[in-house]
Design an enzyme around this catalytic site. Structure first.
Site, short mmCIF file in Angstrom:
data_model
loop_
_atom_site.label_atom_id
_atom_site.label_comp_id
_atom_site.label_asym_id
_atom_site.label_seq_id
_atom_site.Cartn_x
_atom_site.Cartn_y
_atom_site.Cartn_z
N CYS A 1 17.75 27.58 26.09
CA CYS A 1 17.00 26.60 25.29
C CYS A 1 17.40 25.21 25.77
O CYS A 1 18.56 24.81 25.63
CB CYS A 1 17.29 26.77 23.80
SG CYS A 1 16.42 25.57 22.75
N GLY A 2 16.45 24.48 26.35
CA GLY A 2 16.76 23.17 26.92
C GLY A 2 17.09 22.12 25.88
O GLY A 2 18.13 21.45 25.97
N HIS A 3 16.21 21.97 24.88
CA HIS A 3 16.50 20.96 23.86
C HIS A 3 17.75 21.35 23.08
O HIS A 3 18.55 20.49 22.69
CB HIS A 3 15.28 20.78 22.93
CG HIS A 3 15.36 21.52 21.64
ND1 HIS A 3 14.94 22.84 21.51
CD2 HIS A 3 15.84 21.16 20.42
CE1 HIS A 3 15.14 23.24 20.27
NE2 HIS A 3 15.68 22.25 19.59
N HIS B 1 6.40 31.92 24.73
CA HIS B 1 5.90 30.58 24.44
C HIS B 1 4.50 30.36 25.02
O HIS B 1 4.17 30.89 26.08
CB HIS B 1 6.83 29.52 25.03
CG HIS B 1 8.21 29.50 24.45
ND1 HIS B 1 9.10 30.54 24.61
CD2 HIS B 1 8.86 28.55 23.72
CE1 HIS B 1 10.24 30.22 24.00
NE2 HIS B 1 10.12 29.03 23.46
N ASP C 1 6.93 22.73 19.15
CA ASP C 1 8.12 21.96 19.52
C ASP C 1 7.85 20.47 19.38
O ASP C 1 6.86 19.96 19.90
CB ASP C 1 8.51 22.30 20.95
CG ASP C 1 9.96 21.98 21.26
OD1 ASP C 1 10.47 20.96 20.73
OD2 ASP C 1 10.59 22.72 22.03
N CYS D 1 10.26 20.04 25.11
CA CYS D 1 10.71 21.41 25.39
C CYS D 1 11.38 21.50 26.76
O CYS D 1 10.73 21.32 27.79
CB CYS D 1 9.55 22.41 25.30
SG CYS D 1 10.07 24.13 25.45
N GLY D 2 12.67 21.79 26.76
CA GLY D 2 13.43 21.80 28.00
C GLY D 2 13.06 22.92 28.95
O GLY D 2 12.80 22.69 30.13
N THR D 3 13.04 24.16 28.45
CA THR D 3 12.67 25.26 29.33
C THR D 3 11.18 25.22 29.64
O THR D 3 10.75 25.64 30.72
CB THR D 3 13.06 26.62 28.72
OG1 THR D 3 12.51 26.75 27.41
CG2 THR D 3 14.58 26.76 28.64
#
Length: 333
Positions: free
Chosen positions: A90-92, A223, A249, A253-255
């Site tokens: 999870c990026g964020h 997603h 989100d 969204c990082g990913t």
């Protein structure tokens, strides 16, 4: 009967919530984070649902639990918990977790300004800029991202047949670009996008198989990424990412940004060294970059990095009481 107590540091990354469980997390068995994630899901998923779902959480809630690393080249391990499950990456969540963990002294890095993170998706490098007691920015070098499939189709309520490309950036994303029945995410409310996304995701998962080429434990499309023209002067593109049962989100969204960078690179729109600024549905920005090329199995991939910021919003001691009929949370769909 028991009352389980969890000490949490709450915050957000560019608008999307992060709940860092700093106390009360379970001990997990496993030689690596994929195995520990499997143990958590098998025995302790009630912690995730209790902390993420109502009445203690909400539709957009996202969190993490820190563990000792399972490999010597990492400073700390992270288990990601969300309304949608335990995501491999999870990026964020990483940006928020690193920010709050450093500000509160929960982790001591081997190299100041750098944390090497052991995640179920693989090793993630996080570089942070600290001014005094506060972390002002975090840039993560993510796991390899790649285009998985082109031109997949499925029926979507309200739109008819929709064509998507699928890319991986730590999770699998169906990317919906302009086409006959879809022009821009700006034409729809967040509620309308949510209403279409669940059915589209279900149809795609029923029709196609999505399996990581090197990590078969990572499977399934989780997603939907709706695209649009940017509104911010610095942004290259805009997106609204659907996850869980009914969440959009609030961050870029990082990913998802990693997957979008891989998609653009595969289409010849980005090369190594190029920047990609991604705008969220609320106007916040992640600053992405193509750091290098890579291979995942027999698939061409890129190494993306994502820069963003996070802020703490408060401390939260949360009880999950066995006497509570909603101890493990609930979702209203």
């Amino acid at each position: 009967m028991a009352r389980h107590s969890f000490f949490c540091i709450d915050g957000h990354t560019c608008g999307n919530p992060v709940r860092l469980v700093a106390g009360g997390g379970p001990n997990l068995q496993g030689a690596n984070m994929i195995e520990k994630r499997a143990h958590f899901l098998a025995e302790y998923d009630w912690i995730r649902t209790g902390l993420m779902f109502e009445p203690r959480g909400h539709d957009m809630m996202s969190g993490s639990i820190l563990y000792p690393p399972t490999r010597p080249d990492c400073d700390v391990a992270i288990l990601f918990i969300e309304t949608s499950g335990c995501l491999p990456m999870c990026g964020h969540g990483t940006i928020g977790t690193v920010t709050m963990a450093i500000e509160h002294g929960l982790v001591t890095p081997k190299i100041p300004g750098v944390l090497m993170l052991d995640t179920p998706a693989g090793v993630v490098k996080a570089e942070y800029r600290q001014e005094g007691q506060y972390v002002e920015e975090v840039r993560i070098t993510n796991v390899p991202a790649f285009l998985y499939a082109r031109g997949l189709t499925a029926e979507c309520p309200g739109l008819g047949e929709v064509m998507v490309d699928v890319a991986y950036g730590g999770n699998f994303y169906a990317i919906v670009e302009p086409q006959e029945h879809f022009r821009d995410m700006a034409d729809f409310t967040a509620g309308e996008l949510i209403g279409m996304s669940g059915a589209l995701r279900k149809a795609l998962n029923a029709k196609y198989e999505f399996v990581h080429p090197e990590k078969p434990e990572i499977r399934g499309l989780s997603h939907i990424l709706w695209t649009g023209a940017p509104k911010h002067a610095e942004a290259h593109a805009r997106n609204a990412v659907f996850y869980g049962d009914k969440a959009i989100d609030r961050s870029p969204c990082g990913t998802g940004t990693s997957a979008r960078i891989a998609h653009w690179a595969a289409n010849g729109k980005l090369k190594v060294g190029d920047d990609f600024v991604h705008e969220s549905i609320i106007g916040s920005l992640f600053k992405g970059r193509v750091e290098a090329t890579a291979r995942v199995g027999n698939v061409d991939a890129i190494i993306p990095s994502i820069g963003g910021w996070a802020r703490m919003t408060g401390y939260n001691t949360i009880f999950i009481d066995d006497r509570d009929p909603f101890a493990h949370g609930f979702v209203v769909v």
